[in-house]
Design an enzyme around this catalytic site. Structure first.
Site, short mmCIF file in Angstrom:
data_model
loop_
_atom_site.label_atom_id
_atom_site.label_comp_id
_atom_site.label_asym_id
_atom_site.label_seq_id
_atom_site.Cartn_x
_atom_site.Cartn_y
_atom_site.Cartn_z
N ARG A 118 0.55 6.55 7.94
CA ARG A 118 0.62 6.62 6.46
C ARG A 118 0.24 8.02 5.96
NH1 ARG A 118 1.33 1.45 4.29
NH2 ARG A 118 0.30 -0.24 5.39
N GLU B 125 7.58 2.28 -6.37
CA GLU B 125 7.65 1.80 -4.98
C GLU B 125 7.88 2.98 -4.04
OE1 GLU B 125 7.14 -0.34 -2.89
OE2 GLU B 125 7.89 -2.33 -3.34
N ASP B 126 7.42 2.85 -2.81
CA ASP B 126 7.73 3.87 -1.82
C ASP B 126 9.14 3.69 -1.28
OD1 ASP B 126 6.86 1.49 -0.73
OD2 ASP B 126 6.04 2.39 1.07
N LYS C 154 17.03 2.50 0.72
CA LYS C 154 17.77 2.24 1.96
C LYS C 154 18.81 1.15 1.68
CE LYS C 154 15.30 1.76 5.92
NZ LYS C 154 14.59 0.96 6.97
N ASP D 269 14.09 -1.71 0.52
CA ASP D 269 14.79 -2.04 1.76
C ASP D 269 15.72 -3.22 1.47
OD1 ASP D 269 15.34 -2.62 4.43
OD2 ASP D 269 13.34 -2.18 5.12
N PHE E 184 14.07 3.29 10.87
CA PHE E 184 12.69 2.90 10.59
C PHE E 184 11.89 4.15 10.22
CE2 PHE E 184 8.38 1.58 11.24
CZ PHE E 184 8.38 0.25 10.85
N LYS F 48 0.80 -1.20 0.00
CA LYS F 48 0.00 0.00 0.00
C LYS F 48 0.85 1.26 0.00
CE LYS F 48 -2.76 -2.27 3.46
NZ LYS F 48 -3.14 -2.20 4.87
N GLY F 49 2.07 1.14 0.46
CA GLY F 49 2.87 2.30 0.81
C GLY F 49 3.06 3.35 -0.28
C1 PRP Z 1 7.14 -2.19 2.05
C2 PRP Z 1 7.36 -1.31 0.85
C3 PRP Z 1 7.90 -2.24 -0.19
C4 PRP Z 1 8.61 -3.30 0.63
C5 PRP Z 1 10.08 -3.03 0.59
O1 PRP Z 1 5.89 -2.77 1.96
O2 PRP Z 1 6.18 -0.68 0.44
O3 PRP Z 1 6.87 -2.82 -0.94
O4 PRP Z 1 8.15 -3.18 1.98
O5 PRP Z 1 10.76 -3.96 1.38
P1 PRP Z 1 11.86 -4.94 0.81
O6 PRP Z 1 12.75 -4.14 -0.07
O7 PRP Z 1 12.56 -5.41 2.07
O8 PRP Z 1 11.17 -6.06 0.11
P2 PRP Z 1 5.17 -3.45 3.22
O9 PRP Z 1 5.42 -4.93 3.19
O10 PRP Z 1 5.56 -2.73 4.48
O11 PRP Z 1 3.66 -3.24 2.89
P3 PRP Z 1 2.82 -1.89 2.80
O12 PRP Z 1 3.40 -1.08 1.66
O13 PRP Z 1 1.45 -2.36 2.51
O14 PRP Z 1 2.94 -1.18 4.13
#
Ligand code: PRP
Length: 181
Positions: free
Chosen positions: A166, A100-101, A132, A104, A153, A44-45
């Protein structure tokens, strides 16, 4: 001020976000000039970044969404990603920009890029607002990125902590890191 108990300090202000997004939109608009673009945002981010980005884009844009989640007890580091919501349109033969937001570990993006490539778009590029690199577990190239951030974080501007924050118009850092490490 965050509307809950945790202390949050500003990492990237609303003004900095908007300025950088304008720059990104300019670059993207130039690169896709004369072509129809399909933007795929990862739920969702990325919803807030997507909304601001497309308002600055000066080219024809279609939009679709994908949802993902990780398997396993530990949510993010299991290394297995699955699709919880798939696209409503075909990417075959289209110019696709994945939005993507945050990147990580890179596992989500790696999985999505591999999945979308297999569906044979005309082109596939990736745009992430936040990068990141300290936590990266797989190699993944970003065609466009907004900010490189430290290993903290982050919440706000679409990103959550237990589904909170959010809606903050800036990116903040949770100050009490013990709560989620
Ligand atoms: C977050 C973000 C990416 C993912 C990145 O989503 O939006 O999709 O994690 O992490 P990674 O590089 O370690 O794979 P999250 O799972 O928190 O879901 P959300 O966007 O619905 O909060």
């Amino acid at each position: 001020m965050a509307p809950n108990n945790e202390k949050i300090s500003t990492l990237i202000s609303k003004e900095e976000l908007q300025k950088r997004i304008k720059e990104l939109a300019k670059d993207i608009g130039k690169d896709y000039e004369g072509r129809d673009l399909l933007i795929i945002a990862v739920l969702k981010g990325s919803f807030m970044f997507l909304a601001d980005l497309i308002r600055e884009l000066d080219c024809h844009v279609g939009i679709d969404f994908m949802g993902t989640s990780s398997y396993g007890a530990s949510t993010k580091s299991s290394g297995e990603v699955r699709i919880t919501k798939d696209l409503e349109q075909s990417v075959w033969g289209r110019h696709v920009l994945l939005v993507e937001d945050i990147v990580d570990t890179g596992l989500t993006l790696r999985y999505l890029v591999d999945t979308l490539r297999a569906r044979q778009p005309a082109s596939l590029k990736v745009c992430a607002l936040l990068d990141k690199p300290a936590r990266r577990r797989v190699r993944i190239g970003l065609d466009y990125y907004g900010f490189i951030i430290p290993n903290a974080f982050v919440v706000g501007y679409g990103l959550d902590y237990q589904e909170k924050y959010r809606g903050l118009p800036y990116v903040g850092v949770m100050e009490d890191e013990d709560q989620h490490s």
